[in-house]
Design a protein around this motif. Sequence first.
Motif, PDB file in Angstrom:
ATOM      1  N   ALA A   1       0.831  -1.205   0.000  1.00  0.00           N
ATOM      2  CA  ALA A   1       0.000   0.000   0.000  1.00  0.00           C
ATOM      3  C   ALA A   1       0.868   1.259   0.000  1.00  0.00           C
ATOM      4  O   ALA A   1       0.560   2.243  -0.690  1.00  0.00           O
ATOM      5  CB  ALA A   1      -0.934  -0.008   1.210  1.00  0.00           C
TER       6      ALA A   1
ATOM      7  N   GLY B   1      -5.141  -2.936  -0.611  1.00  0.00           N
ATOM      8  CA  GLY B   1      -4.015  -3.184   0.279  1.00  0.00           C
ATOM      9  C   GLY B   1      -4.247  -2.619   1.666  1.00  0.00           C
ATOM     10  O   GLY B   1      -3.953  -3.274   2.675  1.00  0.00           O
ATOM     11  N   VAL B   2      -4.782  -1.403   1.730  1.00  0.00           N
ATOM     12  CA  VAL B   2      -5.083  -0.786   3.027  1.00  0.00           C
ATOM     13  C   VAL B   2      -6.132  -1.611   3.766  1.00  0.00           C
ATOM     14  O   VAL B   2      -6.010  -1.878   4.967  1.00  0.00           O
ATOM     15  CB  VAL B   2      -5.560   0.658   2.839  1.00  0.00           C
ATOM     16  CG1 VAL B   2      -6.077   1.226   4.156  1.00  0.00           C
ATOM     17  CG2 VAL B   2      -4.423   1.530   2.299  1.00  0.00           C
TER      18      VAL B   2
ATOM     19  N   LEU C   1      -4.244   0.103  -4.115  1.00  0.00           N
ATOM     20  CA  LEU C   1      -3.977   0.821  -2.875  1.00  0.00           C
ATOM     21  C   LEU C   1      -5.100   0.594  -1.867  1.00  0.00           C
ATOM     22  O   LEU C   1      -4.841   0.246  -0.704  1.00  0.00           O
ATOM     23  CB  LEU C   1      -3.820   2.310  -3.158  1.00  0.00           C
ATOM     24  CG  LEU C   1      -3.769   3.222  -1.929  1.00  0.00           C
ATOM     25  CD1 LEU C   1      -2.590   2.866  -1.034  1.00  0.00           C
ATOM     26  CD2 LEU C   1      -3.706   4.690  -2.350  1.00  0.00           C
TER      27      LEU C   1
END
Length: 305
Positions: free
Chosen positions: A60, A202-203, A199
């Motif tokens: 991320a 991933g977070v 992103l």
Amino acid sequence: MTPAPTSVPAPAVALPSRGAGMLMALAGMAILSGMDAFAKGLAASMPIAEVVFFRFTGAALVMALFLLATRRAWPQPRFLPHHALRGAVMCFTAFLFFYGVSRLPLVVGTALSMSGPIYIAVLSVLILKERWTRALSLGLALGIAGGFIIVLGGGGASGTGEAPLLAWVAAFLAPVSYAAGVLLLKSHSTHEGAAAMTLAQGVASALIALPFALPGFVVPAPSDWGLIAGLGLAGGVGYLLIISALRVLPASVYSLVDYTSLVWAAGLGLVFFSEVPGLPLWVGGALIILACVVGARTFVPSEAK
């Protein structure tokens, strides 16, 4: 695991040539195989949940820096429920895969994970009501046969000792869980750009992994921080290379590059973990690859671990 991400619309920029695309695909596959090796190395000194947390946190961060550098669009709040759902599935997939390869030879986990496209096709039939074909039946049978040959051969690699049953179960379930995540990605792929989706996912995955990592959290040793950095960097850079390659390569061509992950995993396992692949691994792996080729008509382009 190191399967291919789904290609999504990107800003209009100069596209690389087919040759450059092939080189990027090969480099991306090698780097993502390296990510699996980093995870296996870290699993020797910390819980799997912590490895999963560092994997998604690092990726991320890489993707956030990429978005800042390229000034691309950030994730939109209205799509957060979708990202959270995919994040949960992919977090579970990473846990299964990393647990499997932490106790099995790296190349064995990789070989079993290559059956993912077959399970994607099966779930597409069951959930999306797509048509069942004879090719899919044959591909599923070949994939299962290849997996059992690897298991009956004891993993087909030396240097790791006898693996527990749970490791085999995790290695078999990882591509099934991954296939479910790909179907979610398929339904969400037109919402945002690939980098923004990666992103946000991933977070979400890192936040989901955090409560499981905290109770048994192990402060990384100084020697582990290099592996942690490599884990996150490989996950981010490898994925970006694959996305770039898919912009100019047909999915059918990329699928051939995806098969090189077995070779990368065998080499990394030999060099870093003294794992020597045996005949059952190569026979079973060949059957799994053949299963994916036979079932190519029902193949769904897919996303990285």
